[in-house]
Write a protein that holds these residues in place. Sequence first.
Motif, short mmCIF file in Angstrom:
data_model
loop_
_atom_site.label_atom_id
_atom_site.label_comp_id
_atom_site.label_asym_id
_atom_site.label_seq_id
_atom_site.Cartn_x
_atom_site.Cartn_y
_atom_site.Cartn_z
N PRO A 94 49.04 28.02 39.41
CA PRO A 94 48.82 26.86 40.33
C PRO A 94 48.74 25.69 39.32
O PRO A 94 48.51 25.71 38.17
CB PRO A 94 47.73 27.26 41.13
CG PRO A 94 46.91 28.25 40.09
CD PRO A 94 48.06 29.11 39.36
N SER A 95 48.78 24.44 40.00
CA SER A 95 48.66 23.18 39.40
C SER A 95 47.23 23.05 38.75
O SER A 95 46.36 24.09 39.10
CB SER A 95 48.89 22.22 40.37
OG SER A 95 47.53 22.14 41.45
N VAL A 155 44.04 22.66 44.49
CA VAL A 155 45.03 22.90 43.64
C VAL A 155 46.24 23.29 44.55
O VAL A 155 46.11 23.53 45.89
CB VAL A 155 44.96 24.07 42.54
CG1 VAL A 155 44.08 23.60 41.60
CG2 VAL A 155 44.63 25.22 43.24
N VAL A 156 47.52 23.24 44.11
CA VAL A 156 48.54 23.78 44.97
C VAL A 156 49.15 24.89 44.35
O VAL A 156 49.08 24.96 43.05
CB VAL A 156 49.66 22.91 45.54
CG1 VAL A 156 48.84 21.68 46.65
CG2 VAL A 156 50.22 22.08 44.22
N GLY A 157 49.95 25.73 44.83
CA GLY A 157 50.71 26.83 43.95
C GLY A 157 51.61 27.57 44.84
O GLY A 157 51.66 27.39 46.01
N THR A 205 46.53 32.92 38.63
CA THR A 205 47.81 33.29 38.91
C THR A 205 47.88 34.10 40.39
O THR A 205 47.11 35.18 40.43
CB THR A 205 48.40 33.99 37.81
OG1 THR A 205 48.44 33.24 36.61
CG2 THR A 205 49.94 34.24 38.09
N TYR A 214 53.96 18.81 41.30
CA TYR A 214 53.95 20.33 41.43
C TYR A 214 55.67 20.72 41.65
O TYR A 214 55.92 21.63 41.28
CB TYR A 214 52.84 21.17 41.98
CG TYR A 214 53.05 22.61 41.55
CD1 TYR A 214 52.39 23.16 40.56
CD2 TYR A 214 53.65 23.48 42.74
CE1 TYR A 214 52.37 24.44 40.39
CE2 TYR A 214 53.33 24.94 42.45
CZ TYR A 214 52.85 25.45 41.28
OH TYR A 214 52.81 26.70 41.01
N SER A 222 47.06 32.97 48.17
CA SER A 222 48.39 33.59 47.46
C SER A 222 48.55 35.14 48.48
O SER A 222 49.74 35.38 48.75
CB SER A 222 48.06 34.08 46.20
OG SER A 222 49.19 34.80 45.51
N GLY A 279 54.51 27.32 49.72
CA GLY A 279 53.38 27.54 48.81
C GLY A 279 52.03 27.19 49.48
O GLY A 279 52.15 27.17 50.69
N VAL A 327 42.26 30.41 45.66
CA VAL A 327 43.85 30.66 45.28
C VAL A 327 44.00 32.05 45.65
O VAL A 327 45.36 32.48 46.09
CB VAL A 327 43.86 30.21 43.86
CG1 VAL A 327 45.19 30.69 43.44
CG2 VAL A 327 43.92 28.86 43.63
#
Length: 338
Positions: free
Chosen positions: A35-36, A27-29, A2, A72, A309, A13, A305
């Motif tokens: 995230p996905s 992944v994307v988020g 997260t 997403y 972020s 994102g 990630v």
Amino acid sequence: MTGQDGGGAPGAGFLAVDSGGSGLRAVVGVPGREPSAPLVSREPVRTGARGLDPGHLLEGLLPMARALADSYGLERMTTAVVGAAGLAGLGDALRAELPDALARELGVRTVALAADAVTAYVGALGPRPGAVVAAGTGVIAIGSDLTGWRRADGWGHLLGDCGSGAWIGRAGLEAALRAFDGRDGGSAALRAAAEERFGPLRGLPGQLYPRADRPAVLASFAPHVADRAGAGDPVAAAILRAAARHLAESAAAVCPTSGAPRVALTGGLFKLGDPLLVPLAEELARLLPQARRVPAEGDPLHGAVRVASDLVTGVLTLPGDENLLTIVHIKLVHTNGD
């Protein structure tokens, strides 16, 4: 995995990528939202005369990134973080070409290129001082006091990767061949395991030397060495103790010497269990009495990630390094009123 709550624009994102010897994961988020689920490609990025091939990476990554963004509901992809095995020594072409290509194709404005050791570190420890040993077929240790990075080993199966799966497997096969020859230092148990795995040992060089994936083939024998060590074979047990010593020495070479740094282990090698983990714990306690052993919080994709972020929210505190972690901010010139 997260992200942190932050100040990115609504719908803005990130794309986070782990590129390793077994392929790509992405992944994307957006910060503050899970995230996905990852998409996975089992084809590793090619290495050629220019090192890691940016065109080949993009062939695999761009369809994954677009599919992830669509599923997403990601409106804008402003940041991309790519953690790549081999970046430190083979990443010149990636550094030269990938940021502009990702900006052109996906509209990202910030690209971070990180060695997989860095994303492994961040995934395991987060932005805290310490050391991480990332070990599977190969091995690399990386440490930071949050002002700079130090790395040890990661030199490949011919020049290093001491204590890795390939190293353990090669040592086990050497012991098997010593038993086959009748030389000192051989192990009848490892000879039997090698014959079960590879067939008659006279044919082993022909099976091994022509293979482009020699490190993986060698590493495939490491679990057999661990099994024989667990069953009481002294030669196999000595190989695992030597591997533990090598791994601990790499950790000690990169770990900060002040404060109470954390040390974590990550990677598939540690699934070998007690025959490796017990002597490794002893060696780490001997060489790093000031350090605190902690479980890894996550893997290299988790690390990518976290970096992504923190970039989106403007709170990244990791030190940069021209070989290990570079961040490129791109001014887009072909935009639609953006």
